[in-house]
Design a protein around this motif. Structure first.
Motif, PDB file in Angstrom:
ATOM      1  N   SER A 109       0.787  -1.379   0.146  1.00  0.00           N
ATOM      2  CA  SER A 109       0.029   0.189  -0.046  1.00  0.00           C
ATOM      3  C   SER A 109       0.787   1.230  -0.152  1.00  0.00           C
ATOM      4  CB  SER A 109      -0.962  -0.166   1.233  1.00  0.00           C
ATOM      5  OG  SER A 109      -0.402  -0.092   2.378  1.00  0.00           O
ATOM      6  N   ALA A 147       1.026   8.586  -3.347  1.00  0.00           N
ATOM      7  CA  ALA A 147      -0.310   7.887  -3.007  1.00  0.00           C
ATOM      8  C   ALA A 147      -0.882   7.122  -4.103  1.00  0.00           C
ATOM      9  CB  ALA A 147      -1.382   8.562  -2.450  1.00  0.00           C
ATOM     10  N   GLN A 187      -6.363   5.614   2.307  1.00  0.00           N
ATOM     11  CA  GLN A 187      -5.596   6.783   2.456  1.00  0.00           C
ATOM     12  C   GLN A 187      -6.109   8.085   2.432  1.00  0.00           C
ATOM     13  OE1 GLN A 187      -1.990   6.206   3.136  1.00  0.00           O
ATOM     14  NE2 GLN A 187      -2.530   4.367   3.515  1.00  0.00           N
ATOM     15  N   ALA A 190       0.731   3.130  -7.261  1.00  0.00           N
ATOM     16  CA  ALA A 190       0.211   1.883  -7.842  1.00  0.00           C
ATOM     17  C   ALA A 190      -0.837   2.128  -9.178  1.00  0.00           C
ATOM     18  CB  ALA A 190      -0.585   1.050  -6.902  1.00  0.00           C
ATOM     19  N   ALA A 191      -1.543   3.033  -8.921  1.00  0.00           N
ATOM     20  CA  ALA A 191      -2.433   3.527 -10.162  1.00  0.00           C
ATOM     21  C   ALA A 191      -1.472   3.884 -11.157  1.00  0.00           C
ATOM     22  CB  ALA A 191      -3.305   4.508  -9.638  1.00  0.00           C
ATOM     23  N   TYR A 229      -6.290  14.007   2.135  1.00  0.00           N
ATOM     24  CA  TYR A 229      -6.061  12.524   1.589  1.00  0.00           C
ATOM     25  C   TYR A 229      -4.506  12.414   1.538  1.00  0.00           C
ATOM     26  CZ  TYR A 229      -8.162  15.764  -1.868  1.00  0.00           C
ATOM     27  OH  TYR A 229      -8.464  16.840  -2.570  1.00  0.00           O
ATOM     28  N   ALA A 265       1.762   1.568  -3.255  1.00  0.00           N
ATOM     29  CA  ALA A 265       0.748   2.007  -4.083  1.00  0.00           C
ATOM     30  C   ALA A 265       0.731   3.387  -3.507  1.00  0.00           C
ATOM     31  CB  ALA A 265      -0.526   1.073  -3.463  1.00  0.00           C
ATOM     32  N   ALA A 266       1.569   2.244  -2.125  1.00  0.00           N
ATOM     33  CA  ALA A 266       1.684   3.222  -1.029  1.00  0.00           C
ATOM     34  C   ALA A 266       2.765   4.476  -1.181  1.00  0.00           C
ATOM     35  CB  ALA A 266       2.040   2.346   0.205  1.00  0.00           C
ATOM     36  N   ILE A 316      -6.945   7.356  -5.165  1.00  0.00           N
ATOM     37  CA  ILE A 316      -6.148   7.194  -4.086  1.00  0.00           C
ATOM     38  C   ILE A 316      -6.710   6.084  -3.244  1.00  0.00           C
ATOM     39  CG2 ILE A 316      -5.760   8.326  -1.733  1.00  0.00           C
ATOM     40  CD1 ILE A 316      -6.316  10.926  -3.341  1.00  0.00           C
ATOM     41  N   PRO A 317      -5.861   4.992  -2.752  1.00  0.00           N
ATOM     42  CA  PRO A 317      -6.192   3.842  -1.802  1.00  0.00           C
ATOM     43  C   PRO A 317      -7.092   4.258  -0.873  1.00  0.00           C
ATOM     44  CG  PRO A 317      -4.149   3.861  -2.393  1.00  0.00           C
ATOM     45  CD  PRO A 317      -4.237   5.058  -2.835  1.00  0.00           C
ATOM     46  N   LYS A 318      -8.179   3.458  -0.612  1.00  0.00           N
ATOM     47  CA  LYS A 318      -9.392   3.942   0.288  1.00  0.00           C
ATOM     48  C   LYS A 318      -8.874   4.068   1.807  1.00  0.00           C
ATOM     49  CE  LYS A 318     -13.734   1.888   1.900  1.00  0.00           C
ATOM     50  NZ  LYS A 318     -14.650   0.856   2.071  1.00  0.00           N
ATOM     51  N   THR A 351       5.258  -5.504   3.148  1.00  0.00           N
ATOM     52  CA  THR A 351       4.096  -4.492   2.842  1.00  0.00           C
ATOM     53  C   THR A 351       4.145  -3.926   4.278  1.00  0.00           C
ATOM     54  OG1 THR A 351       3.292  -6.259   1.244  1.00  0.00           O
ATOM     55  CG2 THR A 351       1.610  -4.637   2.403  1.00  0.00           C
TER      56      THR A 351
END
Length: 383
Positions: free
Chosen positions: A14, A332, A152, A335-336, A160, A17-18, A148-150, A357
């Motif tokens: 994350s 943030a 985060q 990953a996307a 965010y 992603a993170a 944005i990861p949920k 992780t």
């Protein structure tokens, strides 16, 4: 192990992603209006302006963005500020660049209604939670909000996460015979008067992370930061801890040859110190692996509300996210962006090497830790 530059692997999970050169005090200017008469101060997305072009036009009319506590050498902020100004012609004024997250919150409350109030905030996550709870932040969804990861982002889009990293140990190898790589090693008598934090953990997000990491290294958990307090009390008692706030200037002077700070700051300093006679080594301690993001937010009473929202859009664009990456911070949207091909792979390959992780403390856990620090930090390092 010391992490030498260039860094060659990207963390999975994350995490992977993170200014005010301020004008005189006065009333805040009238908020710009977007398409359909929606005021900038109440806009919750670019759609409220009639689209990005309308938001850009409104922000350009304001012409200024007030930022606070964002040094140019922190996670590549200098390049971000310059890039924003070049792209939109909007002047970014930075007040108190060496300030803490708490200083930012204090400025929002003390300058409310003034044209020198901060428009935007960059806060350690626990401080972003506090600011939201105090009703200081404006809900606003950037175009990339959904990516944005949920875990985060605030469900109400008041803040965010944007960029993050790991607590690390930076060390001047020319002044320190053997650079420490773990929290346990920091207790060695050879480091007397040499170990520093980047600020006070009751006010500074990076120092807060340092105490949390020390806690994890000494049997603590996200629910129990007390072992971190005990560790620094012991470090102070044996003479190794110095209360001097670590900065590039104190490192160059030899005042803080060992600095507990975010890995992206320490890695950036390694670049900065080349040619200055400082051989700066960076290690992410295996016994206290703590990671965290910083969060972006808009002041609910921003004197330049359109520029504030455009700044957020810029930071969460591919251009902005890749500039964080070039500053050794993990964006943030990493990953996307890796998935859609917009990630700067060369910059990603230089990130400090970390395995595993990361996990993050919850809102409740951060609030509890912050309260305990407020009660016990002074006592732990006094004397």
């Amino acid at each position: 192990m010391n992490v030498s530059l260039p860094r060659t692997t990207v963390l999975a999970g994350s995490l992977a992603a993170a200014v005010l050169t301020l004008s005189a005090c006065g009333a805040a200017p009238t908020a710009q209006s977007g398409a359909g008469g929606a005021k900038a101060a109440s806009a919750t997305s670019a759609k409220d302006f009639g689209g990005m072009d309308a938001l850009v036009n409104a922000a350009k009319k304001e012409g200024t963005l007030n930022a606070i506590a964002v040094p140019r050498d922190w996670a590549n902020y200098g390049a971000l500020i310059d890039g924003f100004t070049k792209k939109y012609g909007i002047q970014v004024k930075v007040d108190n660049p060496a300030g803490s997250s708490q200083d930012e919150i204090n400025a929002v409350t003390s300058r409310k209604g003034q044209d020198r109030a901060p428009d935007v905030l960059d806060l350690g996550s626990s401080f972003a939670l506090s600011a939201a709870q105090q009703g200081l932040l404006a809900p606003y969804k950037v175009a990339s909000y959904d990516a944005i990861p949920k875990g985060q982002k605030d469900a109400q889009a008041r803040w965010y996460n944007d960029y993050g990293g790991y607590t690390s140990i930076g060390c001047d190898a020319k002044r320190v015979a053997k650079c420490p790589e773990t929290f346990a090693e920091l207790l060695d008598p050879q480091y007397k008067g040499q170990v520093a934090l980047n600020g006070n953990p009751t006010k500074s997000g990076s120092a807060f992370g340092g105490v949390f990491a020390a806690s994890l290294a000494n049997g603590g958990s996200f629910d129990n930061i007390q072992p971190g307090l005990d560790f620094f009390a012991k470090l102070k008692k044996n003479g190794n801890y110095t209360p001097v706030e670590s900065t590039p200037a104190t490192v160059e002077k030899g005042e803080t040859p060992i600095s507990i700070d975010w890995d992206y700051l320490n890695a950036g300093y390694a670049d900065e110190f080349k040619g200055k006679g400082v051989d700066w080594k960076v290690a992410v301690p295996k016994d206290g692996k703590f990671s965290q993001y910083y969060s972006q937010a808009v002041n609910k009473d921003a004197p330049h509300p359109a520029a504030a929202r455009l700044w957020q859009e810029y930071l969460y664009s591919a251009e902005g996210q890749n500039l964080w990456l070039k500053g050794y911070a993990r964006p943030a949207l990493m990953a996307a962006m890796e998935k859609d091909g917009s990630l700067d792979k060369a910059a990603a390959a230089k990130l400090p090497k970390v395995s595993g992780t990361p996990t993050f403390p919850s809102e409740a856990q951060q609030s509890k830790a912050k309260q305990l620090l407020g009660q016990g930090w002074g006592k732990a390092v006094s004397g």
